[in-house]
Motif scaffolding. Structure first.
Motif, mmCIF file in Angstrom:
data_model
loop_
_atom_site.group_PDB
_atom_site.id
_atom_site.type_symbol
_atom_site.label_atom_id
_atom_site.label_comp_id
_atom_site.label_asym_id
_atom_site.label_seq_id
_atom_site.Cartn_x
_atom_site.Cartn_y
_atom_site.Cartn_z
ATOM 1 N N LEU A 179 0.841 -1.191 0.000
ATOM 2 C CA LEU A 179 0.000 0.000 0.000
ATOM 3 C C LEU A 179 0.882 1.249 0.000
ATOM 4 N N VAL A 180 0.545 2.180 -0.866
ATOM 5 C CA VAL A 180 1.217 3.481 -0.884
ATOM 6 C C VAL A 180 0.147 4.558 -0.958
ATOM 7 N N SER A 181 0.503 5.765 -0.587
ATOM 8 C CA SER A 181 -0.375 6.903 -0.823
ATOM 9 C C SER A 181 0.265 7.765 -1.898
ATOM 10 N N PHE A 182 -0.566 8.443 -2.683
ATOM 11 C CA PHE A 182 -0.024 9.244 -3.774
ATOM 12 C C PHE A 182 -0.906 10.450 -4.019
ATOM 13 N N GLN A 183 -0.346 11.417 -4.699
ATOM 14 C CA GLN A 183 -1.097 12.586 -5.140
ATOM 15 C C GLN A 183 -0.545 13.068 -6.470
ATOM 16 N N ASP A 184 -1.445 13.668 -7.251
ATOM 17 C CA ASP A 184 -1.055 14.239 -8.541
ATOM 18 C C ASP A 184 -0.351 15.569 -8.347
ATOM 19 N N SER A 185 0.533 15.880 -9.260
ATOM 20 C CA SER A 185 1.150 17.196 -9.286
ATOM 21 C C SER A 185 1.554 17.505 -10.724
ATOM 22 N N ASN A 186 2.000 18.706 -10.932
ATOM 23 C CA ASN A 186 2.477 19.130 -12.258
ATOM 24 C C ASN A 186 3.760 19.930 -12.111
ATOM 25 N N ILE A 187 4.523 19.982 -13.184
ATOM 26 C CA ILE A 187 5.736 20.787 -13.199
ATOM 27 C C ILE A 187 5.334 22.236 -13.462
ATOM 28 N N SER A 188 5.585 23.120 -12.498
ATOM 29 C CA SER A 188 5.249 24.535 -12.705
ATOM 30 C C SER A 188 6.424 25.315 -13.272
ATOM 31 N N GLU A 189 7.660 24.850 -13.007
ATOM 32 C CA GLU A 189 8.852 25.427 -13.627
ATOM 33 C C GLU A 189 9.833 24.296 -13.905
ATOM 34 N N ASP A 190 10.326 24.221 -15.138
ATOM 35 C CA ASP A 190 11.278 23.165 -15.456
ATOM 36 C C ASP A 190 12.697 23.609 -15.089
ATOM 37 N N GLN A 191 13.680 22.732 -15.283
ATOM 38 C CA GLN A 191 15.049 23.035 -14.860
ATOM 39 C C GLN A 191 15.666 24.186 -15.643
ATOM 40 N N GLU A 192 15.274 24.351 -16.878
ATOM 41 C CA GLU A 192 15.821 25.452 -17.672
ATOM 42 C C GLU A 192 15.387 26.792 -17.088
ATOM 43 N N SER A 193 14.133 26.868 -16.605
ATOM 44 C CA SER A 193 13.653 28.097 -15.969
ATOM 45 C C SER A 193 14.436 28.373 -14.701
ATOM 46 N N ASP A 194 14.804 27.301 -13.997
ATOM 47 C CA ASP A 194 15.509 27.434 -12.722
ATOM 48 C C ASP A 194 16.928 27.970 -12.893
ATOM 49 N N MET A 195 17.450 27.997 -14.117
ATOM 50 C CA MET A 195 18.816 28.462 -14.356
ATOM 51 C C MET A 195 18.981 29.954 -14.083
ATOM 52 N N LEU A 196 17.860 30.678 -13.952
ATOM 53 C CA LEU A 196 17.953 32.124 -13.808
ATOM 54 C C LEU A 196 18.138 32.558 -12.353
ATOM 55 N N GLY A 197 18.300 31.652 -11.431
ATOM 56 C CA GLY A 197 18.459 31.997 -10.026
ATOM 57 C C GLY A 197 19.908 32.253 -9.653
ATOM 58 N N LYS A 198 20.146 32.265 -8.337
ATOM 59 C CA LYS A 198 21.486 32.448 -7.796
ATOM 60 C C LYS A 198 21.955 31.121 -7.238
#
Length: 354
Positions: A179-198
Protein backbone atom coordinates in the motif's frame (compact mmCIF):
# COMPACT_ATOMS: atom_id res chain seq x y z
CA UNK A 1 -45.02 -2.69 -64.79
CA UNK A 2 -43.03 -5.40 -63.08
CA UNK A 3 -39.80 -3.70 -64.11
CA UNK A 4 -40.91 -0.42 -62.54
CA UNK A 5 -41.89 -2.22 -59.34
CA UNK A 6 -38.52 -4.00 -59.19
CA UNK A 7 -36.69 -0.71 -59.73
CA UNK A 8 -38.65 0.93 -56.90
CA UNK A 9 -37.84 -1.99 -54.57
CA UNK A 10 -34.12 -1.74 -55.41
CA UNK A 11 -34.06 2.03 -54.80
CA UNK A 12 -35.98 1.77 -51.52
CA UNK A 13 -33.75 -1.10 -50.34
CA UNK A 14 -30.58 0.85 -51.19
CA UNK A 15 -31.76 3.97 -49.42
CA UNK A 16 -32.81 1.92 -46.39
CA UNK A 17 -29.41 0.19 -46.25
CA UNK A 18 -27.56 3.51 -46.47
CA UNK A 19 -29.77 5.00 -43.73
CA UNK A 20 -29.22 1.99 -41.42
CA UNK A 21 -25.47 2.05 -42.08
CA UNK A 22 -25.17 5.77 -41.24
CA UNK A 23 -27.60 5.92 -38.34
CA UNK A 24 -26.91 2.56 -36.69
CA UNK A 25 -23.52 1.42 -37.94
CA UNK A 26 -21.70 4.73 -37.42
CA UNK A 27 -23.62 6.56 -34.72
CA UNK A 28 -25.45 4.09 -32.51
CA UNK A 29 -22.92 1.24 -32.81
CA UNK A 30 -20.02 3.60 -32.25
CA UNK A 31 -21.53 4.78 -28.97
CA UNK A 32 -22.62 1.41 -27.57
CA UNK A 33 -19.55 -0.53 -28.74
CA UNK A 34 -17.68 0.72 -25.70
CA UNK A 35 -20.16 -0.90 -23.28
CA UNK A 36 -18.23 -3.41 -21.08
CA UNK A 37 -20.71 -6.25 -21.71
CA UNK A 38 -20.41 -5.92 -25.48
CA UNK A 39 -16.62 -5.64 -25.23
CA UNK A 40 -16.39 -8.89 -23.26
CA UNK A 41 -18.61 -10.66 -25.79
CA UNK A 42 -16.69 -9.07 -28.69
CA UNK A 43 -19.96 -7.71 -30.09
CA UNK A 44 -19.78 -4.52 -32.14
CA UNK A 45 -16.07 -4.39 -31.53
CA UNK A 46 -14.95 -1.58 -33.89
CA UNK A 47 -12.31 -2.63 -36.39
CA UNK A 48 -11.38 0.92 -37.42
CA UNK A 49 -10.96 4.24 -35.66
CA UNK A 50 -14.23 5.88 -34.63
CA UNK A 51 -14.66 9.43 -35.86
CA UNK A 52 -17.07 11.58 -33.86
CA UNK A 53 -18.35 14.54 -35.80
CA UNK A 54 -20.65 15.96 -33.13
CA UNK A 55 -19.89 19.10 -31.14
CA UNK A 56 -19.22 17.13 -27.96
CA UNK A 57 -15.77 17.75 -26.46
CA UNK A 58 -13.76 14.55 -26.31
CA UNK A 59 -11.26 14.22 -23.43
CA UNK A 60 -8.67 11.49 -22.85
CA UNK A 61 -8.35 10.77 -19.13
CA UNK A 62 -4.90 10.18 -17.67
CA UNK A 63 -6.35 8.53 -14.58
CA UNK A 64 -5.49 5.10 -15.94
CA UNK A 65 -1.89 6.19 -16.55
CA UNK A 66 -1.60 7.45 -12.97
CA UNK A 67 -2.90 4.16 -11.57
CA UNK A 68 -0.47 2.19 -13.76
CA UNK A 69 2.40 4.41 -12.62
CA UNK A 70 1.54 3.94 -8.95
CA UNK A 71 1.21 0.17 -9.29
CA UNK A 72 4.49 -0.10 -11.19
CA UNK A 73 6.45 2.17 -8.85
CA UNK A 74 5.18 1.16 -5.42
CA UNK A 75 7.51 -1.84 -5.11
CA UNK A 76 10.48 0.48 -5.74
CA UNK A 77 10.02 2.67 -2.66
CA UNK A 78 10.26 1.75 1.01
CA UNK A 79 9.30 3.16 4.39
CA UNK A 80 11.96 4.49 6.77
CA UNK A 81 10.90 3.51 10.28
CA UNK A 82 12.19 4.41 13.73
CA UNK A 83 12.10 1.83 16.50
CA UNK A 84 10.97 3.27 19.81
CA UNK A 85 10.37 1.84 23.24
CA UNK A 86 7.18 -0.08 22.65
CA UNK A 87 6.24 1.58 19.36
CA UNK A 88 7.38 2.32 15.82
CA UNK A 89 7.08 5.51 13.78
CA UNK A 90 7.37 6.07 10.06
CA UNK A 91 9.80 8.93 9.41
CA UNK A 92 9.51 9.13 5.63
CA UNK A 93 10.14 7.41 2.32
CA UNK A 94 13.27 6.08 0.60
CA UNK A 95 13.77 4.86 -2.96
CA UNK A 96 15.30 1.44 -3.54
CA UNK A 97 18.76 2.15 -4.89
CA UNK A 98 20.69 -1.11 -5.34
CA UNK A 99 19.87 -4.82 -5.12
CA UNK A 100 22.37 -5.30 -2.29
CA UNK A 101 20.49 -3.22 0.24
CA UNK A 102 21.17 0.49 -0.36
CA UNK A 103 18.32 3.00 -0.09
CA UNK A 104 18.26 6.71 -0.87
CA UNK A 105 16.41 9.32 1.16
CA UNK A 106 16.96 12.86 2.46
CA UNK A 107 18.53 14.26 5.62
CA UNK A 108 15.23 15.56 7.01
CA UNK A 109 13.95 11.95 7.22
CA UNK A 110 16.65 10.71 9.58
CA UNK A 111 17.93 13.95 11.17
CA UNK A 112 19.46 13.24 14.58
CA UNK A 113 18.92 9.47 14.35
CA UNK A 114 21.49 6.71 14.72
CA UNK A 115 21.62 3.60 12.50
CA UNK A 116 20.53 1.26 15.32
CA UNK A 117 17.30 3.25 15.64
CA UNK A 118 16.26 2.78 12.01
CA UNK A 119 14.60 0.08 9.93
CA UNK A 120 13.75 0.07 6.23
CA UNK A 121 10.49 -1.72 5.32
CA UNK A 122 9.88 -2.93 1.76
CA UNK A 123 6.52 -2.81 0.02
CA UNK A 124 6.09 -6.57 0.49
CA UNK A 125 6.53 -6.40 4.25
CA UNK A 126 10.16 -7.51 4.53
CA UNK A 127 12.35 -5.23 6.59
CA UNK A 128 16.00 -4.78 7.44
CA UNK A 129 17.87 -2.85 10.10
CA UNK A 130 20.06 0.05 9.01
CA UNK A 131 23.74 -0.68 9.60
CA UNK A 132 25.21 2.56 8.24
CA UNK A 133 24.15 6.11 7.31
CA UNK A 134 26.14 7.88 4.57
CA UNK A 135 25.46 11.60 4.10
CA UNK A 136 26.20 13.93 1.21
CA UNK A 137 26.98 17.37 2.68
CA UNK A 138 26.31 19.14 -0.61
CA UNK A 139 22.82 17.91 -1.47
CA UNK A 140 21.19 16.61 1.71
CA UNK A 141 20.94 13.13 0.17
CA UNK A 142 21.38 10.18 2.51
CA UNK A 143 22.21 6.54 1.74
CA UNK A 144 20.94 3.91 4.16
CA UNK A 145 22.81 0.61 4.17
CA UNK A 146 20.89 -2.58 5.09
CA UNK A 147 21.15 -6.33 4.60
CA UNK A 148 18.09 -6.49 2.34
CA UNK A 149 18.28 -7.78 -1.22
CA UNK A 150 16.17 -8.70 -4.22
CA UNK A 151 13.84 -5.69 -4.15
CA UNK A 152 12.58 -3.72 -7.14
CA UNK A 153 14.87 -0.84 -8.09
CA UNK A 154 14.00 2.71 -9.07
CA UNK A 155 14.72 3.75 -12.67
CA UNK A 156 16.17 7.27 -12.54
CA UNK A 157 15.10 9.48 -15.42
CA UNK A 158 16.54 12.73 -16.78
CA UNK A 159 14.88 15.56 -14.91
CA UNK A 160 16.10 18.18 -17.37
CA UNK A 161 13.73 16.59 -19.91
CA UNK A 162 10.65 17.46 -17.85
CA UNK A 163 8.58 20.28 -19.31
CA UNK A 164 6.39 22.90 -17.67
CA UNK A 165 2.87 21.54 -17.21
CA UNK A 166 3.92 17.89 -17.34
CA UNK A 167 2.05 15.63 -14.97
CA UNK A 168 3.88 13.66 -12.27
CA UNK A 169 2.93 11.53 -9.26
CA UNK A 170 4.18 11.96 -5.70
CA UNK A 171 4.53 8.64 -3.86
CA UNK A 172 4.71 7.97 -0.12
CA UNK A 173 5.57 4.52 1.25
CA UNK A 174 3.37 3.02 3.96
CA UNK A 175 3.69 0.82 7.02
CA UNK A 176 1.00 -1.40 5.49
CA UNK A 177 2.06 -4.06 3.00
CA UNK A 178 1.49 -3.40 -0.72
CA UNK A 179 0.00 0.00 0.00
CA UNK A 180 1.22 3.48 -0.88
CA UNK A 181 -0.38 6.90 -0.82
CA UNK A 182 -0.02 9.24 -3.77
CA UNK A 183 -1.10 12.59 -5.14
CA UNK A 184 -1.06 14.24 -8.54
CA UNK A 185 1.15 17.20 -9.29
CA UNK A 186 2.48 19.13 -12.26
CA UNK A 187 5.74 20.79 -13.20
CA UNK A 188 5.25 24.53 -12.70
CA UNK A 189 8.85 25.43 -13.63
CA UNK A 190 11.28 23.17 -15.46
CA UNK A 191 15.05 23.04 -14.86
CA UNK A 192 15.82 25.45 -17.67
CA UNK A 193 13.65 28.10 -15.97
CA UNK A 194 15.51 27.43 -12.72
CA UNK A 195 18.82 28.46 -14.36
CA UNK A 196 17.95 32.12 -13.81
CA UNK A 197 18.46 32.00 -10.03
CA UNK A 198 21.49 32.45 -7.80
CA UNK A 199 23.71 29.45 -7.15
CA UNK A 200 26.59 28.16 -5.09
CA UNK A 201 29.61 26.47 -6.65
CA UNK A 202 29.59 23.84 -3.90
CA UNK A 203 25.92 22.90 -3.43
CA UNK A 204 24.10 21.38 -6.46
CA UNK A 205 20.57 22.73 -6.64
CA UNK A 206 19.43 22.41 -10.27
CA UNK A 207 15.88 21.16 -10.13
CA UNK A 208 12.29 21.75 -11.16
CA UNK A 209 9.36 23.23 -9.25
CA UNK A 210 6.10 21.42 -8.51
CA UNK A 211 2.65 22.94 -8.23
CA UNK A 212 1.78 23.54 -4.56
CA UNK A 213 0.76 20.38 -2.73
CA UNK A 214 0.84 19.15 0.85
CA UNK A 215 3.91 17.11 1.73
CA UNK A 216 2.91 14.25 4.02
CA UNK A 217 6.34 13.01 5.03
CA UNK A 218 9.79 13.89 3.64
CA UNK A 219 11.37 11.69 1.00
CA UNK A 220 8.39 11.50 -1.36
CA UNK A 221 9.34 10.03 -4.72
CA UNK A 222 8.53 12.11 -7.80
CA UNK A 223 7.64 9.79 -10.70
CA UNK A 224 6.58 10.69 -14.24
CA UNK A 225 3.89 8.82 -16.15
CA UNK A 226 6.53 6.67 -17.86
CA UNK A 227 7.47 5.26 -14.44
CA UNK A 228 10.79 7.09 -14.25
CA UNK A 229 11.90 8.49 -10.91
CA UNK A 230 12.57 12.22 -11.40
CA UNK A 231 13.48 13.26 -7.90
CA UNK A 232 12.97 13.10 -4.15
CA UNK A 233 10.88 15.72 -2.44
CA UNK A 234 12.17 17.39 0.69
CA UNK A 235 9.55 19.80 1.98
CA UNK A 236 8.90 22.39 -0.70
CA UNK A 237 12.08 21.58 -2.64
CA UNK A 238 12.94 18.68 -4.92
CA UNK A 239 16.34 17.04 -5.28
CA UNK A 240 16.27 16.22 -8.99
CA UNK A 241 17.25 12.92 -10.57
CA UNK A 242 20.08 14.71 -12.41
CA UNK A 243 21.61 15.75 -9.09
CA UNK A 244 20.98 12.27 -7.67
CA UNK A 245 22.77 10.59 -10.60
CA UNK A 246 25.77 12.89 -10.27
CA UNK A 247 25.93 12.03 -6.58
CA UNK A 248 25.72 8.29 -7.28
CA UNK A 249 28.57 8.43 -9.79
CA UNK A 250 30.73 10.16 -7.18
CA UNK A 251 29.52 7.86 -4.39
CA UNK A 252 30.19 4.61 -6.26
CA UNK A 253 33.52 5.81 -7.69
CA UNK A 254 34.84 6.58 -4.20
CA UNK A 255 33.86 3.29 -2.54
CA UNK A 256 30.81 4.71 -0.83
CA UNK A 257 32.36 8.03 0.14
CA UNK A 258 30.65 11.11 -1.29
CA UNK A 259 33.76 13.29 -1.72
CA UNK A 260 32.76 16.80 -2.79
CA UNK A 261 34.99 19.61 -4.09
CA UNK A 262 34.84 23.03 -2.42
CA UNK A 263 35.38 26.05 -4.69
CA UNK A 264 33.86 28.75 -2.50
CA UNK A 265 31.96 31.19 -4.73
CA UNK A 266 28.40 32.16 -5.61
CA UNK A 267 27.21 33.13 -9.08
CA UNK A 268 24.27 33.87 -11.33
CA UNK A 269 23.80 32.82 -14.94
CA UNK A 270 23.68 35.52 -17.62
CA UNK A 271 20.41 35.32 -19.51
CA UNK A 272 20.11 35.40 -23.27
CA UNK A 273 18.92 39.02 -23.31
CA UNK A 274 21.75 40.17 -21.04
CA UNK A 275 24.32 38.39 -23.19
CA UNK A 276 23.01 40.02 -26.37
CA UNK A 277 22.60 43.56 -24.98
CA UNK A 278 25.97 43.62 -23.22
CA UNK A 279 27.66 41.60 -25.97
CA UNK A 280 29.14 39.08 -23.58
CA UNK A 281 29.19 35.29 -23.88
CA UNK A 282 26.75 33.10 -22.02
CA UNK A 283 28.32 32.43 -18.62
CA UNK A 284 28.28 32.87 -14.85
CA UNK A 285 28.79 36.21 -13.14
CA UNK A 286 30.68 35.84 -9.84
CA UNK A 287 28.72 37.58 -7.07
CA UNK A 288 30.40 36.39 -3.87
CA UNK A 289 33.67 34.71 -2.90
CA UNK A 290 34.20 33.07 0.48
CA UNK A 291 37.16 34.32 2.49
CA UNK A 292 40.06 31.86 2.45
CA UNK A 293 38.37 29.67 -0.17
CA UNK A 294 40.24 27.97 -3.03
CA UNK A 295 38.69 30.48 -5.46
CA UNK A 296 39.97 33.46 -3.50
CA UNK A 297 43.43 31.92 -3.27
CA UNK A 298 43.41 31.36 -7.03
CA UNK A 299 42.61 35.04 -7.72
CA UNK A 300 38.94 34.86 -8.75
CA UNK A 301 37.17 38.22 -8.28
CA UNK A 302 33.61 39.49 -7.96
CA UNK A 303 32.06 40.43 -11.35
CA UNK A 304 34.35 38.07 -13.24
CA UNK A 305 32.31 36.27 -15.92
CA UNK A 306 33.14 32.59 -15.96
CA UNK A 307 32.68 31.25 -19.50
CA UNK A 308 34.39 27.81 -19.56
CA UNK A 309 35.66 25.06 -17.27
CA UNK A 310 38.36 22.64 -18.39
CA UNK A 311 37.97 23.77 -21.99
CA UNK A 312 34.17 23.21 -22.05
CA UNK A 313 31.98 26.24 -22.61
CA UNK A 314 29.13 26.94 -20.22
CA UNK A 315 25.73 26.75 -21.90
CA UNK A 316 22.25 25.42 -21.26
CA UNK A 317 23.35 21.85 -22.00
CA UNK A 318 26.60 22.18 -20.03
CA UNK A 319 25.63 24.05 -16.87
CA UNK A 320 28.39 25.33 -14.59
CA UNK A 321 27.02 23.13 -11.83
CA UNK A 322 27.39 20.06 -14.02
CA UNK A 323 30.91 21.00 -15.16
CA UNK A 324 32.21 21.69 -11.64
CA UNK A 325 30.64 18.44 -10.44
CA UNK A 326 33.06 16.42 -12.57
CA UNK A 327 36.00 17.30 -10.34
CA UNK A 328 37.16 15.96 -7.00
CA UNK A 329 39.16 17.59 -4.21
CA UNK A 330 42.78 18.24 -5.20
CA UNK A 331 42.19 18.37 -8.97
CA UNK A 332 43.59 21.25 -11.00
CA UNK A 333 40.61 23.03 -12.54
CA UNK A 334 41.33 25.52 -15.33
CA UNK A 335 38.72 28.29 -15.41
CA UNK A 336 38.29 30.69 -18.35
CA UNK A 337 36.90 34.08 -17.40
CA UNK A 338 36.24 37.55 -18.75
CA UNK A 339 37.51 40.31 -16.45
CA UNK A 340 36.33 43.69 -17.69
CA UNK A 341 35.87 42.01 -21.09
CA UNK A 342 39.48 40.83 -21.16
CA UNK A 343 39.91 37.01 -21.43
CA UNK A 344 41.96 35.39 -18.68
CA UNK A 345 42.40 31.91 -17.24
CA UNK A 346 43.07 30.84 -13.68
CA UNK A 347 43.63 27.49 -12.01
CA UNK A 348 41.63 26.53 -8.92
CA UNK A 349 42.53 23.53 -6.75
CA UNK A 350 39.33 22.69 -4.84
CA UNK A 351 39.44 21.54 -1.23
CA UNK A 352 37.21 18.84 0.23
CA UNK A 353 33.78 20.08 1.22
CA UNK A 354 33.04 19.35 4.86
Amino acid sequence: MKNNLSLKIIIISTLTAVFINIFFGRLIAAKISTWPVLNRLQILNPQAPIVINTREEVRVSETGDVVKTVNAAKSKISAVVMKGSGNILQLGTAINLTSDGLFLTVESVIAGKQPNQLVVKLDNGKFGEVSEIIRDPATGLVVLKTGLNGMGLADLGESDQLTTGERVVLLDASLQDYLVSFQDSNISEDQESDMLGKFSSDFPTRSFVLTPSVSKLPGEAVVDLKNRFMGIRDGETVISSDVIKDFLVRFLANSGNALRPEFGFEYRITGKLESELLEIPFGAVIEKISAGSPSQKAGLKINDVLIAVGGQSINQENSLEKLLGKYKPGDEVIINILRQNIPESITIIPAELK
